[in-house]
Each structure stands twice: as structure tokens, then as C-alpha cells.
Design a protein around this motif. Structure first.
Motif, PDB file in Angstrom:
ATOM      1  N   LEU A 133       0.841  -1.198   0.000  1.00 23.24           N
ATOM      2  CA  LEU A 133       0.000   0.000   0.000  1.00 23.24           C
ATOM      3  C   LEU A 133       0.875   1.247   0.000  1.00 23.24           C
ATOM      4  O   LEU A 133       0.528   2.258  -0.630  1.00 23.24           O
ATOM      5  CB  LEU A 133      -0.920  -0.007   1.225  1.00 23.24           C
ATOM      6  N   ALA A 134       2.019   1.185   0.686  1.00 21.99           N
ATOM      7  CA  ALA A 134       2.930   2.335   0.712  1.00 21.99           C
ATOM      8  C   ALA A 134       3.399   2.685  -0.696  1.00 21.99           C
ATOM      9  O   ALA A 134       3.477   3.859  -1.074  1.00 21.99           O
ATOM     10  CB  ALA A 134       4.123   2.041   1.613  1.00 21.99           C
ATOM     11  N   ASN A 135       3.698   1.659  -1.505  1.00 22.02           N
ATOM     12  CA  ASN A 135       4.109   1.904  -2.897  1.00 22.02           C
ATOM     13  C   ASN A 135       2.987   2.569  -3.683  1.00 22.02           C
ATOM     14  O   ASN A 135       3.224   3.493  -4.470  1.00 22.02           O
ATOM     15  CB  ASN A 135       4.489   0.590  -3.569  1.00 22.02           C
ATOM     16  N   ALA A 136       1.759   2.092  -3.475  1.00 25.30           N
ATOM     17  CA  ALA A 136       0.610   2.668  -4.184  1.00 25.30           C
ATOM     18  C   ALA A 136       0.408   4.122  -3.781  1.00 25.30           C
ATOM     19  O   ALA A 136       0.179   4.991  -4.640  1.00 25.30           O
ATOM     20  CB  ALA A 136      -0.648   1.849  -3.890  1.00 25.30           C
ATOM     21  N   LEU A 137       0.501   4.403  -2.495  1.00 21.30           N
ATOM     22  CA  LEU A 137       0.326   5.774  -2.008  1.00 21.30           C
ATOM     23  C   LEU A 137       1.397   6.696  -2.584  1.00 21.30           C
ATOM     24  O   LEU A 137       1.120   7.831  -2.980  1.00 21.30           O
ATOM     25  CB  LEU A 137       0.374   5.798  -0.482  1.00 21.30           C
ATOM     26  N   ARG A 138       2.619   6.189  -2.654  1.00 21.13           N
ATOM     27  CA  ARG A 138       3.714   7.001  -3.189  1.00 21.13           C
ATOM     28  C   ARG A 138       3.482   7.301  -4.669  1.00 21.13           C
ATOM     29  O   ARG A 138       3.677   8.429  -5.128  1.00 21.13           O
ATOM     30  CB  ARG A 138       5.038   6.270  -2.990  1.00 21.13           C
ATOM     31  N   GLU A 139       3.049   6.292  -5.423  1.00 23.68           N
ATOM     32  CA  GLU A 139       2.773   6.503  -6.848  1.00 23.68           C
ATOM     33  C   GLU A 139       1.605   7.454  -7.056  1.00 23.68           C
ATOM     34  O   GLU A 139       1.532   8.163  -8.058  1.00 23.68           O
ATOM     35  CB  GLU A 139       2.483   5.171  -7.546  1.00 23.68           C
ATOM     36  N   ALA A 140       0.686   7.472  -6.089  1.00 26.90           N
ATOM     37  CA  ALA A 140      -0.473   8.376  -6.179  1.00 26.90           C
ATOM     38  C   ALA A 140      -0.102   9.799  -5.787  1.00 26.90           C
ATOM     39  O   ALA A 140      -0.939  10.696  -5.872  1.00 26.90           O
ATOM     40  CB  ALA A 140      -1.604   7.866  -5.287  1.00 26.90           C
ATOM     41  N   GLY A 141       1.152  10.006  -5.358  1.00 31.97           N
ATOM     42  CA  GLY A 141       1.606  11.352  -5.052  1.00 31.97           C
ATOM     43  C   GLY A 141       1.591  11.723  -3.585  1.00 31.97           C
ATOM     44  O   GLY A 141       1.844  12.879  -3.236  1.00 31.97           O
ATOM     45  N   PHE A 142       1.307  10.747  -2.708  1.00 29.60           N
ATOM     46  CA  PHE A 142       1.291  11.038  -1.275  1.00 29.60           C
ATOM     47  C   PHE A 142       2.706  10.933  -0.699  1.00 29.60           C
ATOM     48  O   PHE A 142       3.500  10.109  -1.140  1.00 29.60           O
ATOM     49  CB  PHE A 142       0.375  10.053  -0.534  1.00 29.60           C
ATOM     50  N   ASP A 143       2.988  11.770   0.284  1.00 34.39           N
ATOM     51  CA  ASP A 143       4.275  11.740   0.968  1.00 34.39           C
ATOM     52  C   ASP A 143       4.156  10.778   2.141  1.00 34.39           C
ATOM     53  O   ASP A 143       3.683  11.137   3.212  1.00 34.39           O
ATOM     54  CB  ASP A 143       4.616  13.151   1.467  1.00 34.39           C
ATOM     55  N   VAL A 144       4.553   9.541   1.913  1.00 33.22           N
ATOM     56  CA  VAL A 144       4.380   8.497   2.930  1.00 33.22           C
ATOM     57  C   VAL A 144       5.470   8.626   3.993  1.00 33.22           C
ATOM     58  O   VAL A 144       6.660   8.595   3.666  1.00 33.22           O
ATOM     59  CB  VAL A 144       4.450   7.092   2.291  1.00 33.22           C
ATOM     60  N   PRO A 145       5.100   8.789   5.278  1.00 34.21           N
ATOM     61  CA  PRO A 145       6.106   8.897   6.343  1.00 34.21           C
ATOM     62  C   PRO A 145       6.982   7.655   6.405  1.00 34.21           C
ATOM     63  O   PRO A 145       6.537   6.541   6.128  1.00 34.21           O
ATOM     64  CB  PRO A 145       5.255   9.024   7.619  1.00 34.21           C
TER      65      PRO A 145
END
Length: 255
Positions: A133-145
């Protein structure tokens, strides 16, 4: 000095304002909104996403108005006779994550996805498609802590090891597996990550640190097994496995 409120604001009749705002929200009937959805789908030749509907120059209804009327975007599309699209492409999955983030006003979590089941695809689809999910969030443009990313990595490794062992991994299992795969996080890295999830146990590192020998040094060099932290880790691994359709017995064994 605090700015004084504008006189025009101070003179507003609260009840009259509420009545006016309610009237504004009712400008569109349910049928008018459904008609707009159908018309947009015809122009696009597919069932529109929220972004596509908002970007359609011929629509006059905002997506949020649609949600306020029907409870969710997909429910409105069902009422309009538009079957919600299958979330088959990476682009669609990322778009849905972005929309959920905009709706929440923050980075979506796995729990958020679960709670928006009518609007979102399953969490397991994100993990299968993007690896995590972290990879998906990063690809979606979110700054994952970084902390969230490390937690996600630990759980992914835990699920993989559980599948290999056919049971939830124990502390000793992890230590043994790491001898064969140095890419695994250490068992103590995982412990420190989860130690705040339960009360400190007298047998864990915190309890051990308080015991000293005659010279004022720790009375023993061997760390005790952190039962509370590790069982929290096992619980989250179990949740991931259940979400992916794998049955987990009460003793931790995998079907």
C-alpha cells in the motif's frame, strides 16, 4: 490584536442562513443528478470517475453534491444504471486513492480503504498490484512517512514468512529466517516498532534495562522474548492474511 468580525457577518440571521443553504443544496433533484451522470457517461463512453465527472465541461453538478444526495459515488452510479467500473488498471487504482485522500483531507490508511468498501477496491488488490500500500500511495503522489513505510515493509515480510512456514511466525522463527535472508528486518527492529502498542512487559527490554548487577551494568546480556510486542505483530499479520482470503486457525496455523 484580533481582527473584529465584519459587520455584515455579525448581522447574519443564523436561521435564515441555514434555511438559505438548505435551499441551495436542494436545487438539484435526485433525478436531475442521475440524468447528469448518465449524460456524462454517454459523452465519455464509460462510467465516469469523480474526477472525470468534475472535469466534464457540460456537467453542472459537483461530485460532492452527488455524494451528499446518495451517500457514495458508486451508489449514485448504481441508481443511474451505471455499473461501477472494475478497478483493473493501475491508473484507476491510483485515481481512487487520490480521490479518497481528497475526501479525507489526509493520507488514506488500510483501515480507510476497508471502511470505504462501497467506493474502493479491496486492500489486497493494491498489495497485489503495487507490492504494498505504501508503494501505491507514493505513486499516487502522497508523501508516505518513513515510519509508515517501515511498518508496511515489516508486515509484508511477516506475511511472506507466515506463508512459507504455514503458520504465524514466532520470535525465534524470525531470528532463524534472518540467518538465511539478511534482507529481513531484525526481530528487535520489529519489537521496537510495536513496543508502544501494549504495556511494557517485565520480560522485555524495558524491564531488562532496569535490572543491574553489582557493577551497575545490566545483569545479563541476553534479551528476553518480547511477548506483547510480538503478539501485536502476529495479530496484524493475521489480519493481512484474512483480508487476502487465507484462513488462520486459533493456534496461528494457516489453512
Amino acid at each position: 490584536m484580533a481582527r473584529k468580525p465584519y459587520r455584515a457577518f455579525a448581522d447574519i440571521d443564523a436561521k435564515a442562513l441555514a434555511s438559505f443553504q438548505a435551499g441551495i443544496r436542494k436545487r438539484y433533484s435526485d433525478e436531475q443528478i442521475l440524468a447528469e451522470l448518465r449524460a456524462s457517461a454517454e459523452r465519455l463512453n464509460r462510467s465516469p470517475t469523480m474526477r472525470e465527472f468534475a472535469a466534464d465541461p457540460e456537467t453542472t453538478v459537483h461530485p460532492q453534491t452527488v455524494i451528499e444526495h446518495f451517500g457514495s459515488w458508486n451508489e449514485a452510479k448504481r441508481k443511474a444504471g451505471l455499473v461501477p467500473r472494475r478497478f483493473a488498471t493501475r491508473e484507476e487504482l491510483l485515481e481512487l486513492l487520490k480521490e479518497l485522500g481528497e475526501e479525507l483531507g489526509r493520507i488514506p490508511t488500510a483501515r480507510d480503504i476497508e471502511e470505504h468498501r462501497g467506493q474502493m477496491p479491496s486492500k489486497s488488490l493494491y498489495w497485489h498490484t503495487f507490492g504494498s500500500l505504501a508503494n501505491a500511495l507514493r505513486e499516487a503522489g502522497f508523501d508516505v512517512p518513513v515510519g509508515e513505510e517501515r511498518l508496511e515493509r515489516a508486515l509484508e515480510q511477516g506475511v511472506a514468512l507466515a506463508r512459507r512456514l504455514k503458520r504465524l511466525p514466532k520470535f525465534a522463527d524470525w531470528a532463524e529466517a534472518r540467518k538465511q535472508d539478511e534482507g529481513l528486518m531484525t526481530e528487535w527492529q520489529i519489537y521496537r516498532m510495536f513496543q508502544g502498542a501494549q504495556r511494557p512487559a517485565s520480560g522485555g527490554p524495558q524491564g531488562e534495562a532496569g535490572r543491574t548487577g553489582k557493577a551497575g551494568t545490566p545483569s545479563g546480556h541476553r534479551k528476553r522474548r518480547p511477548v506483547g510486542a510480538w503478539s501485536t505483530f502476529q495479530f496484524l499479520i493475521r489480519e493481512r492474511l484474512l483480508e487476502a482470503g487465507t484462513d488462520v486457525a486459533a493456534d496461528g496455523g494457516l489453512a
